[in-house]
Design an enzyme around this catalytic site. Structure first.
Site, mmCIF file in Angstrom:
data_model
loop_
_atom_site.group_PDB
_atom_site.id
_atom_site.type_symbol
_atom_site.label_atom_id
_atom_site.label_comp_id
_atom_site.label_asym_id
_atom_site.label_seq_id
_atom_site.Cartn_x
_atom_site.Cartn_y
_atom_site.Cartn_z
ATOM 1 N N CYS A 1 15.174 -106.459 52.136
ATOM 2 C CA CYS A 1 15.079 -107.639 52.583
ATOM 3 C C CYS A 1 14.139 -107.858 52.499
ATOM 4 O O CYS A 1 12.528 -107.453 52.961
ATOM 5 C CB CYS A 1 14.719 -106.061 53.621
ATOM 6 S SG CYS A 1 15.413 -107.850 55.684
ATOM 7 N N ARG B 298 35.038 -110.246 54.361
ATOM 8 C CA ARG B 298 33.677 -111.517 54.307
ATOM 9 C C ARG B 298 33.024 -110.997 52.631
ATOM 10 O O ARG B 298 31.965 -110.442 52.483
ATOM 11 C CB ARG B 298 32.950 -111.190 55.688
ATOM 12 C CG ARG B 298 32.323 -112.496 55.078
ATOM 13 C CD ARG B 298 31.476 -113.256 56.416
ATOM 14 N NE ARG B 298 32.330 -112.949 57.553
ATOM 15 C CZ ARG B 298 32.055 -112.314 58.510
ATOM 16 N NH1 ARG B 298 30.654 -111.244 58.619
ATOM 17 N NH2 ARG B 298 32.525 -111.912 59.550
ATOM 18 N N CYS C 250 10.040 -106.874 60.675
ATOM 19 C CA CYS C 250 10.145 -106.073 61.014
ATOM 20 C C CYS C 250 9.618 -104.663 60.336
ATOM 21 O O CYS C 250 9.720 -104.480 59.404
ATOM 22 C CB CYS C 250 11.729 -105.972 60.416
ATOM 23 S SG CYS C 250 12.810 -104.454 60.864
ATOM 24 N N CYS D 24 13.789 -101.529 54.506
ATOM 25 C CA CYS D 24 14.815 -101.454 53.907
ATOM 26 C C CYS D 24 13.882 -102.583 52.827
ATOM 27 O O CYS D 24 14.028 -103.812 52.536
ATOM 28 C CB CYS D 24 16.076 -102.452 54.066
ATOM 29 S SG CYS D 24 15.787 -102.008 56.103
ATOM 30 N N CYS E 85 28.740 -113.001 67.149
ATOM 31 C CA CYS E 85 28.233 -112.515 66.974
ATOM 32 C C CYS E 85 26.699 -111.898 67.073
ATOM 33 O O CYS E 85 26.128 -112.613 66.913
ATOM 34 C CB CYS E 85 28.788 -111.532 65.217
ATOM 35 S SG CYS E 85 28.433 -110.764 64.753
ATOM 36 N N CYS F 166 27.008 -116.228 64.073
ATOM 37 C CA CYS F 166 26.351 -114.468 64.441
ATOM 38 C C CYS F 166 24.646 -114.985 64.893
ATOM 39 O O CYS F 166 24.007 -115.302 63.339
ATOM 40 C CB CYS F 166 27.082 -114.470 63.020
ATOM 41 S SG CYS F 166 28.196 -114.717 63.126
ATOM 42 N N CYS G 69 31.662 -105.395 62.861
ATOM 43 C CA CYS G 69 31.017 -105.540 61.615
ATOM 44 C C CYS G 69 30.629 -105.262 60.630
ATOM 45 O O CYS G 69 29.468 -104.994 61.469
ATOM 46 C CB CYS G 69 30.555 -107.205 61.750
ATOM 47 S SG CYS G 69 30.547 -108.550 60.126
HETATM 48 N N1 SAM Z 1 17.601 -105.947 61.345
HETATM 49 C C1 SAM Z 1 18.923 -105.463 61.474
HETATM 50 C C2 SAM Z 1 20.013 -104.460 60.736
HETATM 51 O O1 SAM Z 1 19.221 -104.480 59.786
HETATM 52 O O2 SAM Z 1 20.841 -104.017 61.170
HETATM 53 C C3 SAM Z 1 20.430 -106.509 61.833
HETATM 54 C C4 SAM Z 1 19.234 -108.125 60.536
HETATM 55 S S1 SAM Z 1 19.769 -107.182 59.241
HETATM 56 C C5 SAM Z 1 18.663 -108.948 57.951
HETATM 57 C C6 SAM Z 1 21.346 -107.710 58.818
HETATM 58 C C7 SAM Z 1 21.800 -107.485 57.436
HETATM 59 O O3 SAM Z 1 21.899 -108.303 55.895
HETATM 60 C C8 SAM Z 1 21.552 -106.048 56.811
HETATM 61 O O4 SAM Z 1 22.077 -104.917 56.907
HETATM 62 C C9 SAM Z 1 22.065 -106.419 55.068
HETATM 63 O O5 SAM Z 1 23.308 -105.435 54.979
HETATM 64 C C10 SAM Z 1 21.812 -107.704 55.025
HETATM 65 N N2 SAM Z 1 20.876 -108.373 54.165
HETATM 66 C C11 SAM Z 1 19.884 -108.214 54.316
HETATM 67 N N3 SAM Z 1 18.579 -108.626 53.037
HETATM 68 C C12 SAM Z 1 19.337 -109.008 52.816
HETATM 69 C C13 SAM Z 1 19.474 -109.581 51.215
HETATM 70 N N4 SAM Z 1 17.989 -110.103 50.051
HETATM 71 N N5 SAM Z 1 20.382 -109.452 50.160
HETATM 72 C C14 SAM Z 1 21.609 -109.364 50.602
HETATM 73 N N6 SAM Z 1 21.980 -108.620 51.880
HETATM 74 C C15 SAM Z 1 20.862 -108.693 52.532
HETATM 75 FE FE1 SF4 Z 2 14.622 -104.637 59.819
HETATM 76 FE FE2 SF4 Z 2 16.178 -106.421 57.405
HETATM 77 FE FE3 SF4 Z 2 15.888 -103.828 56.941
HETATM 78 FE FE4 SF4 Z 2 17.602 -105.101 58.861
HETATM 79 S S1 SF4 Z 2 17.714 -105.200 57.231
HETATM 80 S S2 SF4 Z 2 16.240 -103.434 59.623
HETATM 81 S S3 SF4 Z 2 15.753 -107.232 58.916
HETATM 82 S S4 SF4 Z 2 13.951 -104.556 56.725
#
Ligand code: SAM
Ligand code: SF4
Ligand code: DTB
Length: 329
Positions: A75, A275, A68, A72, A143, A112, A203
């Site tokens: 992530c 949730r 990606c 973040c 979802c 989802c 959500c």
């Molecule tokens: N890329 C899209 C986005 O960020 O909107 C969708 C997938 S992203 C992985 C979905 C959500 O997963 C993120 O907004 C975050 O809240 C959650 N998430 C990702 N990594 C995480 C982690 N290590 N622990 C807890 N929640 C996490």
């Molecule tokens: Fe990309 Fe992870 Fe951020 Fe979603 S949460 S936008 S998958 S880096």
């Protein structure tokens, strides 16, 4: 008691004509109540709006993993970090539907699908729309979480029959820039508005454990509760710390503090499903029980979240059995 009630209702509330206008300050006052009082208030709100013996079950599938372009800090799927998650292509329709069938057989009511995109390409959206149609044809709610959407993209998902779009605010507006530099809070709010305008249910929640302070936790809940229409589904995640990400060594979330966030979400968004999301594998049964008492009424079931693990189905069956909780249909 009178003083506790004053703390619960913010000064901006007009008790006759308007619901409470939650601010970070009023949510913080709520979260700082003595723990038994906070949980009692949350449990009372929960009972007034939901059957407290029912838990909605969702199952997650990562349909496009890793690589990606966003950064973040929590992530493992960001290409900016070395978290050992290789980038893969979008899954085939048949493979996705096979997973959805298995989720339904295991008792899930919602399926989802998550993609590690900043925003979907129009060609990819066609494939995701076919997945949504297939999932709905099985009698499951659908979802997806695909990153930022334009209004026409949201309309296409609506036309495919999408029930919910997941798009988290993650943390307070003030803490956001410390966690993500490749987009701003307003980008998230814009996508949430496009999804809502298209007529898709929201959500939207956040993560606890990103190095935020109490004011940020309250700010996240106030931001969620202050959306023009509160999200129907509010995932509260405890950070899953993944080696290679900047937050790998973040301090673990205190279980009591986490329950306070769940309780605040329940009180400020009474009609929503709250949730208890990522991080359950690291929680004791007792901490999860407190979350259910404080108003959580949804979980992800299945051995995987997106790329990290979640409790095994059998472990969750035992937990729900011990607590006398049943899956909501
Ligand atoms: N890329 C899209 C986005 O960020 O909107 C969708 C997938 S992203 C992985 C979905 C959500 O997963 C993120 O907004 C975050 O809240 C959650 N998430 C990702 N990594 C995480 C982690 N290590 N622990 C807890 N929640 C996490
Ligand atoms: Fe990309 Fe992870 Fe951020 Fe979603 S949460 S936008 S998958 S880096
Ligand atoms: C949400 O709030 N939590 C889920 C879902 N929405 C997409 C994702 C949790 C991800 C946990 C880390 C991982 O497995 O990648």
């Amino acid at each position: 008691m009178a003083c506790l009630s004053i703390l619960l209702y913010p000064a901006t509330m007009n008790a006759i004509t308007q619901p409470p206008a939650w601010t970070a300050a009023s949510v913080r006052a709520l979260m700082e109540l003595p723990f038994p009082e906070l949980v009692f208030q949350a449990a009372s709100v929960h009972r007034a709006h939901h059957d407290p013996a029912r838990v909605q079950i969702s199952t997650l599938l990562s349909i496009k993993t890793g690589g990606c372009p966003e950064d973040c800090a929590y992530c493992p799927q960001s290409a900016s970090y070395e978290a050992g998650v290789p980038a893969s292509k979008l899954m085939d329709l048949d493979a996705v539907l096979a997973q959805a069938r298995a989720a339904k057989a295991a008792g899930a009511s919602r399926f989802c699908m998550g993609a590690a995109w900043r925003s979907p390409k129009d060609r990819d959206l066609d494939a995701v729309c076919a997945m949504v149609e297939g999932v709905r044809a099985m009698g499951l709610e659908s979802c997806v979480t695909l990153g930022m959407l334009t209004p026409p993209q949201a309309a296409r998902l609506r036309d495919a029959g999408l029930d919910y779009y997941n798009h988290n605010l993650d943390t307070s507006p003030e803490h956001y820039g410390a966690i993500i530099t490749t987009r701003v809070y307003q980008d998230r709010l814009d996508t949430l508005a496009h999804v809502r305008d298209a007529g898709i249910k929201l959500c939207c929640g956040g993560i606890v454990g990103l190095g935020e302070d109490e004011a940020d936790r309250a700010g996240l809940i106030a931001a969620l509760a202050s959306l023009p229409v509160p999200p129907e589904s509010v995932p509260i995640n405890a950070l899953v710390r993944v080696a290679g990400t900047p937050l790998a060594e973040a301090a673990p979330v205190d279980a009591i503090d986490f329950v306070r966030v769940i309780a605040a979400a329940r009180i400020t968004m009474p009609a929503s499903h709250v949730r208890l999301s990522a991080g359950r594998e690291q929680m004791t049964d007792e901490a999860q029980a407190l979350c259910f008492l404080a108003g959580a009424n949804s979980i992800f079931c299945g051995p995987r979240l997106l790329v990290t693990s979640n409790p095994a189905a059998e472990k969750d069956r035992r937990l729900l059995g011990r607590l006398g909780l049943a899956a909501a249909s």
